[in-house]
Write a protein that holds these residues in place. Sequence first.
Motif, PDB file in Angstrom:
ATOM      1  N   PHE A 193       0.819  -1.215   0.000  1.00 27.65           N
ATOM      2  CA  PHE A 193       0.000   0.000   0.000  1.00 27.65           C
ATOM      3  C   PHE A 193       0.854   1.267   0.000  1.00 27.65           C
ATOM      4  CE2 PHE A 193      -2.958  -3.198   1.338  1.00 27.65           C
ATOM      5  CZ  PHE A 193      -4.165  -2.782   0.804  1.00 27.65           C
ATOM      6  N   GLY A 194       2.182   1.112  -0.037  1.00 26.58           N
ATOM      7  CA  GLY A 194       3.062   2.266  -0.111  1.00 26.58           C
ATOM      8  C   GLY A 194       3.710   2.676   1.193  1.00 26.58           C
ATOM      9  N   PHE A 195       3.605   1.839   2.230  1.00 31.63           N
ATOM     10  CA  PHE A 195       4.266   2.141   3.496  1.00 31.63           C
ATOM     11  C   PHE A 195       5.717   1.666   3.468  1.00 31.63           C
ATOM     12  CE2 PHE A 195      -0.181   2.206   4.921  1.00 31.63           C
ATOM     13  CZ  PHE A 195      -0.188   3.373   5.663  1.00 31.63           C
ATOM     14  N   GLU A 196       6.595   2.420   4.157  1.00 32.26           N
ATOM     15  CA  GLU A 196       8.021   2.123   4.180  1.00 32.26           C
ATOM     16  C   GLU A 196       8.594   2.417   5.561  1.00 32.26           C
ATOM     17  OE1 GLU A 196      10.014   4.373   1.160  1.00 32.26           O
ATOM     18  OE2 GLU A 196       8.424   4.093  -0.313  1.00 32.26           O
ATOM     19  N   ASN A 197       9.915   2.222   5.670  1.00 35.31           N
ATOM     20  CA  ASN A 197      10.681   2.658   6.847  1.00 35.31           C
ATOM     21  C   ASN A 197      10.095   2.123   8.156  1.00 35.31           C
ATOM     22  OD1 ASN A 197      12.799   3.985   8.107  1.00 35.31           O
ATOM     23  ND2 ASN A 197      11.619   5.866   8.406  1.00 35.31           N
ATOM     24  N   PHE A 198      10.138   0.815   8.325  1.00 37.77           N
ATOM     25  CA  PHE A 198       9.513   0.151   9.465  1.00 37.77           C
ATOM     26  C   PHE A 198      10.365   0.260  10.733  1.00 37.77           C
ATOM     27  CE2 PHE A 198       8.021  -2.095   5.653  1.00 37.77           C
ATOM     28  CZ  PHE A 198       6.655  -1.898   5.799  1.00 37.77           C
ATOM     29  N   GLU A 199       9.689   0.418  11.848  1.00 36.20           N
ATOM     30  CA  GLU A 199      10.312   0.360  13.173  1.00 36.20           C
ATOM     31  C   GLU A 199       9.487  -0.583  14.040  1.00 36.20           C
ATOM     32  OE1 GLU A 199      11.008   4.125  15.017  1.00 36.20           O
ATOM     33  OE2 GLU A 199      11.611   5.087  13.146  1.00 36.20           O
ATOM     34  N   GLU A 200      10.163  -1.355  14.878  1.00 40.40           N
ATOM     35  CA  GLU A 200       9.475  -2.361  15.686  1.00 40.40           C
ATOM     36  C   GLU A 200       9.871  -2.269  17.155  1.00 40.40           C
ATOM     37  OE1 GLU A 200       9.131  -6.317  13.085  1.00 40.40           O
ATOM     38  OE2 GLU A 200      11.162  -5.481  13.060  1.00 40.40           O
ATOM     39  N   SER A 201       8.900  -2.494  18.019  1.00 37.84           N
ATOM     40  CA  SER A 201       9.129  -2.698  19.447  1.00 37.84           C
ATOM     41  C   SER A 201       8.378  -3.962  19.837  1.00 37.84           C
ATOM     42  CB  SER A 201       8.616  -1.505  20.265  1.00 37.84           C
ATOM     43  OG  SER A 201       9.265  -0.303  19.883  1.00 37.84           O
ATOM     44  N   PHE A 202       9.030  -4.839  20.607  1.00 36.03           N
ATOM     45  CA  PHE A 202       8.437  -6.132  20.946  1.00 36.03           C
ATOM     46  C   PHE A 202       8.140  -6.240  22.439  1.00 36.03           C
ATOM     47  CE2 PHE A 202      10.621  -6.922  16.958  1.00 36.03           C
ATOM     48  CZ  PHE A 202       9.712  -7.718  16.267  1.00 36.03           C
ATOM     49  N   TYR A 203       7.105  -7.021  22.760  1.00 31.09           N
ATOM     50  CA  TYR A 203       6.658  -7.218  24.138  1.00 31.09           C
ATOM     51  C   TYR A 203       6.245  -8.675  24.309  1.00 31.09           C
ATOM     52  CZ  TYR A 203       5.890  -2.325  22.840  1.00 31.09           C
ATOM     53  OH  TYR A 203       6.042  -1.071  22.326  1.00 31.09           O
ATOM     54  N   PHE A 204       6.014  -9.079  25.555  1.00 28.02           N
ATOM     55  CA  PHE A 204       5.545 -10.440  25.845  1.00 28.02           C
ATOM     56  C   PHE A 204       6.415 -11.490  25.147  1.00 28.02           C
ATOM     57  CE2 PHE A 204       1.673  -7.935  26.613  1.00 28.02           C
ATOM     58  CZ  PHE A 204       1.326  -8.400  27.879  1.00 28.02           C
ATOM     59  N   GLY A 205       7.725 -11.369  25.351  1.00 25.64           N
ATOM     60  CA  GLY A 205       8.637 -12.364  24.812  1.00 25.64           C
ATOM     61  C   GLY A 205       8.772 -12.328  23.304  1.00 25.64           C
ATOM     62  N   GLY A 206       8.387 -11.239  22.678  1.00 27.46           N
ATOM     63  CA  GLY A 206       8.502 -11.092  21.238  1.00 27.46           C
ATOM     64  C   GLY A 206       7.267 -11.510  20.466  1.00 27.46           C
ATOM     65  N   TYR A 207       6.205 -11.927  21.165  1.00 26.85           N
ATOM     66  CA  TYR A 207       4.996 -12.387  20.481  1.00 26.85           C
ATOM     67  C   TYR A 207       3.996 -11.265  20.219  1.00 26.85           C
ATOM     68  CZ  TYR A 207       6.856 -16.993  21.442  1.00 26.85           C
ATOM     69  OH  TYR A 207       7.672 -18.091  21.482  1.00 26.85           O
ATOM     70  N   VAL A 208       4.231 -10.117  20.810  1.00 26.93           N
ATOM     71  CA  VAL A 208       3.418  -8.924  20.559  1.00 26.93           C
ATOM     72  C   VAL A 208       4.356  -7.834  20.060  1.00 26.93           C
ATOM     73  CG1 VAL A 208       2.032  -7.100  21.638  1.00 26.93           C
ATOM     74  CG2 VAL A 208       1.630  -9.494  22.230  1.00 26.93           C
ATOM     75  N   ARG A 209       3.882  -7.058  19.082  1.00 25.10           N
ATOM     76  CA  ARG A 209       4.757  -6.080  18.443  1.00 25.10           C
ATOM     77  C   ARG A 209       4.020  -4.774  18.184  1.00 25.10           C
ATOM     78  NH1 ARG A 209       6.591  -7.704  12.506  1.00 25.10           N
ATOM     79  NH2 ARG A 209       4.335  -7.797  12.337  1.00 25.10           N
ATOM     80  N   LEU A 210       4.727  -3.684  18.370  1.00 21.91           N
ATOM     81  CA  LEU A 210       4.311  -2.374  17.857  1.00 21.91           C
ATOM     82  C   LEU A 210       5.077  -2.160  16.565  1.00 21.91           C
ATOM     83  CD1 LEU A 210       2.844   0.374  18.135  1.00 21.91           C
ATOM     84  CD2 LEU A 210       4.871   1.204  19.334  1.00 21.91           C
ATOM     85  N   LEU A 211       4.375  -2.184  15.455  1.00 25.16           N
ATOM     86  CA  LEU A 211       4.980  -1.995  14.130  1.00 25.16           C
ATOM     87  C   LEU A 211       4.595  -0.616  13.620  1.00 25.16           C
ATOM     88  CD1 LEU A 211       6.504  -3.135  11.651  1.00 25.16           C
ATOM     89  CD2 LEU A 211       4.301  -4.038  10.859  1.00 25.16           C
ATOM     90  N   LYS A 212       5.612   0.200  13.372  1.00 23.93           N
ATOM     91  CA  LYS A 212       5.384   1.547  12.848  1.00 23.93           C
ATOM     92  C   LYS A 212       5.897   1.625  11.416  1.00 23.93           C
ATOM     93  CE  LYS A 212       7.590   3.593  16.254  1.00 23.93           C
ATOM     94  NZ  LYS A 212       8.135   4.676  17.091  1.00 23.93           N
ATOM     95  N   ALA A 213       5.099   2.241  10.547  1.00 23.56           N
ATOM     96  CA  ALA A 213       5.458   2.379   9.137  1.00 23.56           C
ATOM     97  C   ALA A 213       5.122   3.780   8.665  1.00 23.56           C
ATOM     98  CB  ALA A 213       4.704   1.340   8.307  1.00 23.56           C
ATOM     99  N   LYS A 214       5.922   4.291   7.745  1.00 19.78           N
ATOM    100  CA  LYS A 214       5.752   5.662   7.256  1.00 19.78           C
ATOM    101  C   LYS A 214       5.044   5.697   5.897  1.00 19.78           C
ATOM    102  CE  LYS A 214       8.099   8.196  10.328  1.00 19.78           C
ATOM    103  NZ  LYS A 214       7.518   9.352  11.054  1.00 19.78           N
ATOM    104  N   ARG A 215       4.177   6.654   5.766  1.00 23.21           N
ATOM    105  CA  ARG A 215       3.657   7.015   4.439  1.00 23.21           C
ATOM    106  C   ARG A 215       4.575   8.119   3.904  1.00 23.21           C
ATOM    107  NH1 ARG A 215      -2.007   9.701   2.150  1.00 23.21           N
ATOM    108  NH2 ARG A 215      -0.943  10.666   0.399  1.00 23.21           N
ATOM    109  N   TRP A 216       5.276   7.848   2.820  1.00 24.13           N
ATOM    110  CA  TRP A 216       6.248   8.820   2.321  1.00 24.13           C
ATOM    111  C   TRP A 216       5.668   9.768   1.286  1.00 24.13           C
ATOM    112  CZ3 TRP A 216      10.228  10.084   4.942  1.00 24.13           C
ATOM    113  CH2 TRP A 216      10.828   9.153   5.787  1.00 24.13           C
ATOM    114  N   LYS A 217       4.665   9.359   0.535  1.00 19.77           N
ATOM    115  CA  LYS A 217       4.141  10.208  -0.533  1.00 19.77           C
ATOM    116  C   LYS A 217       2.856  10.899  -0.107  1.00 19.77           C
ATOM    117  CE  LYS A 217       6.123   7.277  -4.139  1.00 19.77           C
ATOM    118  NZ  LYS A 217       5.855   6.436  -5.313  1.00 19.77           N
TER     119      LYS A 217
END
Length: 217
Positions: A193-217
């Motif tokens: 869908f055009g998202f890029e530049n991912f950043e991740e933070s993990f919780y609960f032993g790595g089974y839960v994640r905050l995934l952040k992605a940028k809309r560049w255009k």
Amino acid sequence: MNLTQEMSKVEVKGFEAKFYDRLMDIITFGYYPFFIRKAIKDLNLQKGQRILDFGAGTGRNALLMHRYVGDEGEIVGLEIGKEMQEQFLRNCNAYQNIKLENLRIDSPLPFNEEFDVVFISFVLHGFIQDKRDIIIQNAYNALKPHGTFAILDYANFDVDKAPWYVRFPIQKVECPLAQDFIERDTKKMLESFGFENFEESFYFGGYVRLLKAKRWK
């Protein structure tokens, strides 16, 4: 597996909705308040930002986000559950810059490049893939260029190889759509869908994640 939207538990109703926050605290043995505060902190929100909260629930997350965007910012929550709406309005009543709209996130939304951040917490996994695609497109449309789509949900992993205490709730308690979501590549889903530049933070032993992605255009 023939997955249908009716298998989803994403629309919380009745007793579960009425006592949602308390139940979340109980089933996580009191850990949930600490976890959600950490996850909201990891969003790296800034003063004055406009936030769109998909599936805003009781307003618990909106109140936490308000600490960071302040009175200069704005938070718009989207929620269709009547019990959840009532709690949201009651909990956030003191803040004029926290608003609620009765809009489905899995239908086209009217927003166009209006928000700095779109946040969705443990909601995306509860939809069939066609609906997830609509939700992702809604997020992209609502974001300003360089805005952030933040997904707090299950990470991607092989459920069958996970420990029993992870495997059991996903396979026996969660809706079948959860395992389908977990075993898809969420980053590739967003990239299409055009998202890029991912950043991740993990919780609960790595089974839960905050995934952040940028809309560049």
